[in-house]
Every structure is written in structure tokens, then in C-alpha cells.
Design a protein around this motif. Structure first.
Motif, PDB file in Angstrom:
ATOM      1  N   ALA A 156       0.804  -1.227   0.000  1.00 46.25           N
ATOM      2  CA  ALA A 156       0.000   0.000   0.000  1.00 46.25           C
ATOM      3  C   ALA A 156       0.836   1.275   0.000  1.00 46.25           C
ATOM      4  O   ALA A 156       0.284   2.369   0.039  1.00 46.25           O
ATOM      5  CB  ALA A 156      -0.933   0.011   1.211  1.00 46.25           C
ATOM      6  N   VAL A 157       2.151   1.153  -0.072  1.00 43.16           N
ATOM      7  CA  VAL A 157       2.996   2.335   0.119  1.00 43.16           C
ATOM      8  C   VAL A 157       2.760   3.385  -0.955  1.00 43.16           C
ATOM      9  O   VAL A 157       2.715   4.593  -0.671  1.00 43.16           O
ATOM     10  CB  VAL A 157       4.489   1.944   0.198  1.00 43.16           C
ATOM     11  N   VAL A 158       2.588   2.962  -2.210  1.00 42.41           N
ATOM     12  CA  VAL A 158       2.384   3.946  -3.276  1.00 42.41           C
ATOM     13  C   VAL A 158       1.052   4.657  -3.097  1.00 42.41           C
ATOM     14  O   VAL A 158       0.962   5.897  -3.215  1.00 42.41           O
ATOM     15  CB  VAL A 158       2.469   3.276  -4.662  1.00 42.41           C
ATOM     16  N   LEU A 159      -0.002   3.914  -2.800  1.00 44.49           N
ATOM     17  CA  LEU A 159      -1.311   4.531  -2.623  1.00 44.49           C
ATOM     18  C   LEU A 159      -1.287   5.523  -1.467  1.00 44.49           C
ATOM     19  O   LEU A 159      -1.873   6.618  -1.563  1.00 44.49           O
ATOM     20  CB  LEU A 159      -2.359   3.454  -2.374  1.00 44.49           C
ATOM     21  N   ASN A 160      -0.614   5.182  -0.390  1.00 43.25           N
ATOM     22  CA  ASN A 160      -0.524   6.108   0.740  1.00 43.25           C
ATOM     23  C   ASN A 160       0.283   7.352   0.380  1.00 43.25           C
ATOM     24  O   ASN A 160      -0.057   8.472   0.781  1.00 43.25           O
ATOM     25  CB  ASN A 160       0.077   5.399   1.956  1.00 43.25           C
ATOM     26  N   GLN A 161       1.365   7.166  -0.386  1.00 41.06           N
ATOM     27  CA  GLN A 161       2.135   8.328  -0.839  1.00 41.06           C
ATOM     28  C   GLN A 161       1.307   9.220  -1.764  1.00 41.06           C
ATOM     29  O   GLN A 161       1.418  10.455  -1.710  1.00 41.06           O
ATOM     30  CB  GLN A 161       3.403   7.869  -1.556  1.00 41.06           C
ATOM     31  N   MET A 162       0.492   8.603  -2.617  1.00 40.20           N
ATOM     32  CA  MET A 162      -0.369   9.384  -3.509  1.00 40.20           C
ATOM     33  C   MET A 162      -1.256  10.337  -2.704  1.00 40.20           C
ATOM     34  O   MET A 162      -1.418  11.510  -3.054  1.00 40.20           O
ATOM     35  CB  MET A 162      -1.280   8.456  -4.329  1.00 40.20           C
ATOM     36  N   MET A 163      -1.836   9.811  -1.615  1.00 40.13           N
ATOM     37  CA  MET A 163      -2.720  10.648  -0.791  1.00 40.13           C
ATOM     38  C   MET A 163      -1.938  11.746  -0.070  1.00 40.13           C
ATOM     39  O   MET A 163      -2.450  12.847   0.139  1.00 40.13           O
ATOM     40  CB  MET A 163      -3.492   9.773   0.191  1.00 40.13           C
ATOM     41  N   GLU A 164      -0.703  11.455   0.286  1.00 40.18           N
ATOM     42  CA  GLU A 164       0.115  12.461   0.964  1.00 40.18           C
ATOM     43  C   GLU A 164       0.446  13.638   0.050  1.00 40.18           C
ATOM     44  O   GLU A 164       0.424  14.796   0.490  1.00 40.18           O
ATOM     45  CB  GLU A 164       1.415  11.826   1.463  1.00 40.18           C
TER      46      GLU A 164
END
Length: 395
Positions: free
Chosen positions: A277-285
């Protein structure tokens, strides 16, 4: 005819080129059809989605003929095919779609309701997608041909640009779908996660749509250097895990208007550990308030190789509350290729989109496919195009 050969998945880490059956005009469960055609495959590509299966990260069965990125010549057709002729050169959307069900009529061909007995959506040579035989082969059958196939208007012109046009079956529309659903427009600042072929296609699409700045993040130095040569701003994720700071160094603020996830479920974090999920979480950041996130990267319902137990069934540790609080728009799912391929074909034919150069297309023979898979898996900055009949200049 019996001279068909194809790329066959043997098991985790291994594919072979083998003699396979010549295609029949029938469904995977053996029902005869007259709405299909048989193609002589002119070009067919190795896709990052194929690599997920070859790595053993799906439930793909041994013996599956791979390949869903197909361009070919019509050599046989069923009696119900009205608008295609023998000799036509066509692009095959990777979606197998009937054109008749509710979702197809709405344009959502990635989730056709009639081509897969187990779930919505079908594809060639892909796990859980209906059992349709893959197109990394000399010959392949395409059903519902009048609806699915995109005919090139001039054969000679098409062959002159075949390395570009072969990208219409999947990665170019997929990248475009990601950019469009990230609401990229004139003057947008854009961050693309992943400098592989789909990420580069998304970046090229963002530029076509008028983006002011397109950044691409990756750990792979070779891919980042190629992205830089193609005119995109590389973001070296190996430096540290503070993505906003790296974006601010380029655009002056730690956020973007649009973000595109071209990585998917095999994402890794800064320390090299897999974090799905790291990319999706970075996208939201890094996406601004009321910004949009396009997610063409693949996520699966079953991942037997996942390191996290929850991720084995597609459950990810998302900071969804952050995305909700920032009023983000998310768009997921397979790309409905028929929504975009004609327009993108025109952009290629009229010199607006040098996609083969952008993804660094490398043509190899069908027999060299196993080596192509190995090189692609090692992270080379290339998109491998297979040439089953030597029509692209490969013996």
C-alpha cells in the motif's frame, strides 16, 4: 495448420516457447462461435502484468499461454463477422468484451459480464480472466471481432509505425486512462509512481493532455535516466522516503494536482521491504486537496506470494481517512481500451506521440521471449516486443 508456437507459463520464474494448438473458433468452454477471427500475430508484447504471474504472485496455472498485447492480420473469420476482411491489420484490446452487456454498452469493457464464467472481465492469457488463450504466439483467436478490433486505415502506413501502434493494445491506453482519471489537464503538475513502460506511457499521456510538469518516481537508476532523456522530471526514491520534499524541490511545493500509480501491488518502500500500500498512501500524501489519483497499477484479489497475510487476499493497510479528508477522487480498475485506442492511434499516425521511443521498445523474436522475460524482470529500461513471424525485422 499446426505450426503455432507460443509462450507458456511453466511455473514461478519460468516460461518456455512451445508448440501449441492452432486456434479454434470457439469459446474457452468449447462452444462454437461465428463472431470471431483468427489472426496471424504481427507483434505481441511482454507486459508487467505478465511478470506478476511469472513471478508466482498469482494463482495462474502451469501450461497457460501468455500474452494480452496483440496486433495482427485477419486470416480467417466467422460468418457473423461483417466489418472486417481477410488481410486487415488490427489492434486487439487486451479486454475480451462482448459489446452487448450492460457494462459494455456503458463503455466499461474491462468488466464485461459475458466473457468470464467466474467474474466480470476477460483478457487473453491471464489468470482468472475467462480462460481465453494468450497471444504471445504465432496465431490467436479473437471473439466478438467487429466490436473488439481496431482496424488500421492503411496497412503500409501502419507497418511503418508498427512499433508505436503495437502499444495500443494495452500500455498506452492504460497510461492514458490513468492520466485522464487523475484529471490531468492544461498546466497540471503530475507525479507518476513507477518508471516502467506503463509509467512512461502515463507520463507521455499527461504531456499530451497538457501537463506543465510531469515527475516520475522510481528506485531504478537506469529507468530514471531514460525518463529524464524523454523529457520527464526523475524523482530518485532511493535518496529518502520524504516524497513531498523531492516534489517541492522540482515544483516549489510538496504537492501535485494529479497523481498516477503505475506500480501496483508489488510496491516496495524506501528500505527495500515490500509494502503493497505504500504507493497509494504516498499518492494521498502528495496530492493536493480535491486532487485526483488514477490507479492503472494492478491490484489483485489473491496474492499467494504476499509477505503480509492480509495482502494475500487483497486487503491493504490504506490511510483512507487521509484521502477522504482531502476530498480526493480515486479511479481504479482495468482500462476500457476501446474508449481510447482510436484517438491514440490518430495521435501516433499524425506524429503526436512517439510512444515506442518513450518506452524504449526493443523487438525480439518469439523464441527469445524467455530471455526477454528475464531481462524485463531485472529492471532494464525497455519494453519488449515479440516478432513471431519476422515481420518487424527480427529473424
Amino acid at each position: 495448420m499446426s505450426d503455432n508456437r507460443g509462450v507458456v507459463y511453466i511455473g514461478p520464474g519460468k516460461v518456455e516457447v512451445q508448440d501449441i494448438a492452432y486456434p479454434k473458433m470457439e469459446t474457452p468452454n468449447g462452444k462454437p462461435i461465428e463472431h470471431g477471427v483468427i489472426l496471424k500475430v504481427v507483434s505481441t508484447n511482454i507486459c508487467g502484468s505478465d511478470q506478476h504471474m511469472v513471478r508466482g504472485r498469482t494463482t495462474a496455472p502451469s501450461g497457460m499461454v501468455l500474452g494480452h498485447e496483440i496486433t495482427g492480420e485477419v486470416i480467417e473469420k466467422g460468418k457473423d463477422v461483417e466489418f472486417l476482411n481477410i488481410g486487415d491489420l488490427v489492434s486487439v484490446p487486451f479486454n475480451v468484451a462482448c459489446g452487448r452487456c450492460r457494462t459494455c454498452k456503458e463503455g466499461h469493457t474491462g468488466v464485461c459480464l459475458h466473457v468470464n464464467d467466474d467474474r466480470a472481465g476477460g483478457a487473453y492469457g491471464y489468470v482468472d480472466m475467462g480462460g481465453w488463450v494468450g497471444g504471445q504466439a504465432r496465431y490467436v483467436m479473437v471473439p466478438y471481432a467487429d466490436f473488439n478490433l481496431l482496424k488500421f486505415p492503411d496497412r503500409d502506413q501502419a507497418m511503418d509505425r508498427i512499433r508505436d501502434l503495437t502499444m495500443l493494445s494495452d500500455i498506452l491506453p492504460t497510461g492514458f486512462h490513468g492520466a485522464l482519471n487523475a484529471k490531468v489537464g492544461a498546466g497540471s503538475t503530475v507525479y507518476v509512481a513507477g518508471a516502467g513502460p506503463v509509467g512512461l506511457a502515463a507520463a507521455a499521456s499527461a504531456r499530451l493532455l497538457g501537463a506543465a510538469v510531469v515527475m516520475i518516481g522510481d528506485f531504478n537508476q537506469q529507468r530514471l535516466e531514460h525518463a529524464r532523456k524523454m523529457g520527464f522530471e526523475p524523482v530518485d526514491l532511493s535518496k529518502h522516503d520524504r516524497l513531498g520534499e523531492m516534489i517541492a524541490a522540482i515544483v516549489g511545493e510538496p504537492q501535485v494536482d494529479s497523481a498516477i500509480d503505475a506500480v501496483g501491488f508489488e510496491a516496495v518502500g524506501h528500505g527495500g521491504k515490500e509494502q503493497p500500500a505504500v504507493v497509494l498512501n504516498q499518492m494521498m500524501e502528495v496530492t493536493r486537496e480535491a486532487g485526483s489519483i488514477g490507479i492503472p497499477g494492478l491490484y489483485v484479489t489473491e496474492d499467494p506470494g504476499a509477505t503480509e497475510k492480509a495482502a494475500q487476499t487483497g486487503s491493504l493497510s490504506l490511510r483512507f481517512g487521509l484521502g477522504w479528508a482531502k476530498a480526493h477522487s480515486f479511479h481504479t480498475g482495468q482500462t476500457p481500451v476501446v474508449q481510447y485506442n482510436r484517438q491514440l492511434m490518430q495521435a501516433i499516425l499524425h506524429g503526436r506521440l512517439n510512444i515506442a521511443e518513450i518506452v524504449n521498445a526493443q523487438v525480439i523474436s518469439l523464441e527469445d521471449a524467455p530471455q526477454g522475460y528475464q531481462q524485463f524482470d531485472s529492471g532494464v529500461a525497455s519494453k519488449f516486443v515479440l516478432d513471431p513471424h519476422g515481420l518487424l525485422g527480427v529473424a
